[in-house]
Motif scaffolding. Structure first.
Motif, short mmCIF file in Angstrom:
data_model
loop_
_atom_site.label_atom_id
_atom_site.label_comp_id
_atom_site.label_asym_id
_atom_site.label_seq_id
_atom_site.Cartn_x
_atom_site.Cartn_y
_atom_site.Cartn_z
N UNK A 129 49.53 -29.55 45.38
CA UNK A 129 50.10 -28.32 45.92
C UNK A 129 49.06 -27.39 46.51
N UNK A 130 47.99 -27.96 47.07
CA UNK A 130 46.95 -27.15 47.67
C UNK A 130 45.96 -26.56 46.69
N UNK A 131 46.03 -26.98 45.41
CA UNK A 131 45.14 -26.47 44.38
C UNK A 131 44.40 -27.63 43.72
N UNK A 132 43.19 -27.37 43.25
CA UNK A 132 42.40 -28.37 42.54
C UNK A 132 42.55 -28.16 41.03
N UNK A 133 42.74 -29.27 40.30
CA UNK A 133 42.96 -29.15 38.86
C UNK A 133 42.33 -30.33 38.14
N UNK A 134 42.01 -30.12 36.84
CA UNK A 134 41.33 -31.14 36.05
C UNK A 134 42.26 -32.22 35.52
N UNK A 135 43.55 -31.97 35.50
CA UNK A 135 44.48 -32.95 34.94
C UNK A 135 44.54 -32.85 33.43
N UNK A 136 45.42 -33.62 32.83
CA UNK A 136 45.64 -33.55 31.39
C UNK A 136 44.40 -34.00 30.62
N UNK A 137 43.75 -35.07 31.09
CA UNK A 137 42.54 -35.59 30.45
C UNK A 137 41.57 -36.02 31.55
N UNK A 138 40.43 -36.53 31.13
CA UNK A 138 39.45 -37.05 32.08
C UNK A 138 39.00 -38.44 31.64
N UNK A 139 38.47 -39.21 32.58
CA UNK A 139 37.89 -40.50 32.22
C UNK A 139 36.55 -40.66 32.94
N UNK A 140 35.72 -41.53 32.40
CA UNK A 140 34.39 -41.76 32.95
C UNK A 140 34.43 -42.81 34.04
N UNK A 141 33.60 -42.61 35.06
CA UNK A 141 33.48 -43.59 36.14
C UNK A 141 32.07 -44.16 36.11
N UNK A 142 31.97 -45.49 36.22
CA UNK A 142 30.68 -46.17 36.15
C UNK A 142 30.11 -46.42 37.54
N UNK A 143 28.80 -46.31 37.64
CA UNK A 143 28.08 -46.71 38.84
C UNK A 143 27.90 -48.23 38.78
N UNK A 144 28.53 -48.99 39.68
CA UNK A 144 28.45 -50.46 39.60
C UNK A 144 27.03 -51.02 39.75
N UNK A 145 26.14 -50.24 40.35
CA UNK A 145 24.77 -50.72 40.54
C UNK A 145 23.96 -50.66 39.24
#
Length: 487
Positions: free
Chosen positions: A9-25
């Motif tokens: 809706x035109x706004x930035x939000x963190x969401x209910x939870x977060x998860x980690x993203x890995x650097x494949x390198x």
């Protein structure tokens, strides 16, 4: 540690939870991603529907929509390098590919910007003298776009651009594997001036995807990914009766005849299977080569494969980087082992590289003694090529069509009439002749069978985001004589 948010809706939000993203390198955590729950999905769809019905969007002229898309194209081009660096970091796709591809993504937004006010209806020569009847093409409604991590800015652009050009609104779910570039793209989109809610971008796992694709306010689902996930999406669409367009995987045949230019065909095969570390839906993963040139061609191909520079994806010298996930690397190892067990032979590669990251070398498997090897029928989504030979044109056609998929094919021959026969006989949505992996916003992209249905790119893609309204106008001033007779 970078943090990426949803755009709703035109706004930035963190969401209910977060998860980690890995650097494949490196295999190390580098960012935190917002993780959508059902409430986040519902908020995104509600925002999209509100925007679709709003006078700011519904009342906007098609020309004005096109101008907004043109501005978006300019901003994507200006920010292409930043987006490329983020995609490389989050997915392992090498920087020399992400830089070139994202710069070209801008052309997709420009193409559909130009088409926005070219959507035409039709006047029908109706068989009733006191009636005028015409057809209007109108936007289908709220679009749920679900994209995988590989080439995601490209795979998103071919959905977002025609959908917005047609007047739809969009909720896009980026893959939980490497969503950073799409969440970063949201910041660029936010600068353009579209009404709030026209585009919403979230990420999350299968639960978020299921909640989105079965949502009662979703009218169309545009999906790129695997056939099994597509089956779930089609089942979900039974809940809301949404229409679907599905761009799925493939085991594309790469056919080399004995009159082909060996060097040119080998270079195209390297691009077709080892570019993008083989993580491409159109990867030419089944080499079918004429028996009389098999040894020569394989020797040439082996030398090129072993000369490929494997390295860090952010190094411009690197030609093959890591796979996006450890899961893919394990799948490749398993399929290769099973294929070798039934008689296939390694020509080169086949062993995961030591050290950090999800690296796997360019691999060639000769299946001459194993025509039923799993590597011939399963999509690796990695740099693995399976090889068979044929004796004549009829056998080449039979082998090319011996698949449940039908996305793409390559044919290499100097014989023009043979090329036309092959084009007619091969069951796939795309046939490249003496080239491979060429794309354009002007050309439709899509397949047959388990490779899905619907098209992305070209005018047909735009029409897929519209629906037909038939208008009847009675031109007579006389009263309707009998209400019980259809006229």
């Amino acid at each position: 540690m970078q943090i990426f948010q949803h755009y709703i809706g035109g706004q930035f939000s963190d969401g209910a939870t977060q998860f980690e993203s890995l650097d494949p390198a490196t295999g190390q955590v580098w960012a935190l991603m917002a993780n959508a729950c059902e409430d986040d999905v519902n908020a995104a769809v509600q925002a999209a529907q509100g925007a679709f019905l709003s006078p700011e969007w519904a009342g906007m002229t098609a020309t004005a929509r096109g101008k907004l898309l043109s501005t978006l194209a300019d901003l994507v081009a200006e920010n292409a390098q930043r987006l490329a660096e983020i995609e490389t970091r989050d997915t392992g796709k090498i920087i020399r590919e992400t830089s070139a591809q994202i710069a070209y993504v801008a052309e997709y937004f420009r193409y559909f910007a130009g088409l926005a006010d070219k959507i035409e209806g039709a006047h029908l020569p109706i068989d009733k003298p006191d009636m005028e009847v015409w057809l209007r093409r109108e936007p289908v409604g709220v679009v749920a776009a679900v994209v995988p991590w590989n080439s995601q800015l490209f795979l998103s652009a071919v959905k977002i651009a025609p959908a917005l050009a047609a007047g739809c609104t969009v909720v896009l779910k980026a893959s939980e594997d490497g969503p950073a570039p799409m969440l970063e793209f949201a910041k660029i989109f936010d600068q353009v001036g579209f009404p709030k809610g026209v585009l919403n971008i979230i990420t999350g796992g299968p639960d978020a995807g299921a909640a989105l694709t079965r949502h009662p306010k979703v009218d169309h689902v545009a999906f790129t990914g695997g056939a099994e996930t597509a089956r779930h999406i089609v089942r979900n669409s039974a809940e809301n009766l949404a229409t679907t367009s599905l761009e799925l995987g493939g085991k594309s045949p790469f056919i080399v005849f004995d009159d082909a230019d060996i060097e040119s065909a080998a270079n195209a095969q390297v691009s077709g299977i080892f570019a993008a570390t083989g993580q491409s839906c159109v990867a030419g993963s089944r080499l079918l080569v004429h028996a009389s040139i098999k040894d020569e061609f394989l020797a040439c191909l082996k030398a090129k494969a072993e000369a490929i520079v494997i390295g860090a994806p952010d190094d411009m010298a690197t030609e093959v980087g890591p796979l996006c996930t450890m899961r893919q690397r394990e799948t490749a190892k398993d399929l290769i082992a099973r294929s070798l067990d039934v008689g296939a032979k390694l020509v080169t590669g086949g062993v995961a590289l030591e050290g950090d990251g999800f690296y796997f070398p360019p691999t060639i498997i000769d299946c001459a003694n194993a025509p039923d090897a799993p590597c011939l029928s399963n999509e690796f989504f990695g740099p693995v090529l399976s090889v068979l030979s044929f004796e004549d044109e009829a056998e080449a056609i039979e082998m090319a069509n011996d698949t449940e998929f039908g996305l793409a094919a390559g044919v290499f021959t100097q014989n023009l009439t043979r090329a036309h026969r092959m084009i007619n006989a091969i069951r796939s949505g795309i046939v490249w002749v003496n080239t491979y992996r060429a794309v354009s916003p002007i050309a439709p992209f899509g397949g047959y069978g388990l490779s899905g249905h619907g098209r992305e790119g070209g005018l047909q893609a735009l029409l897929d985001y519209t629906t037909i309204k038939t208008v009847w106008l009675r031109t007579s001033d006389d009263p309707i004589p009998d209400p019980f007779i259809m006229r």
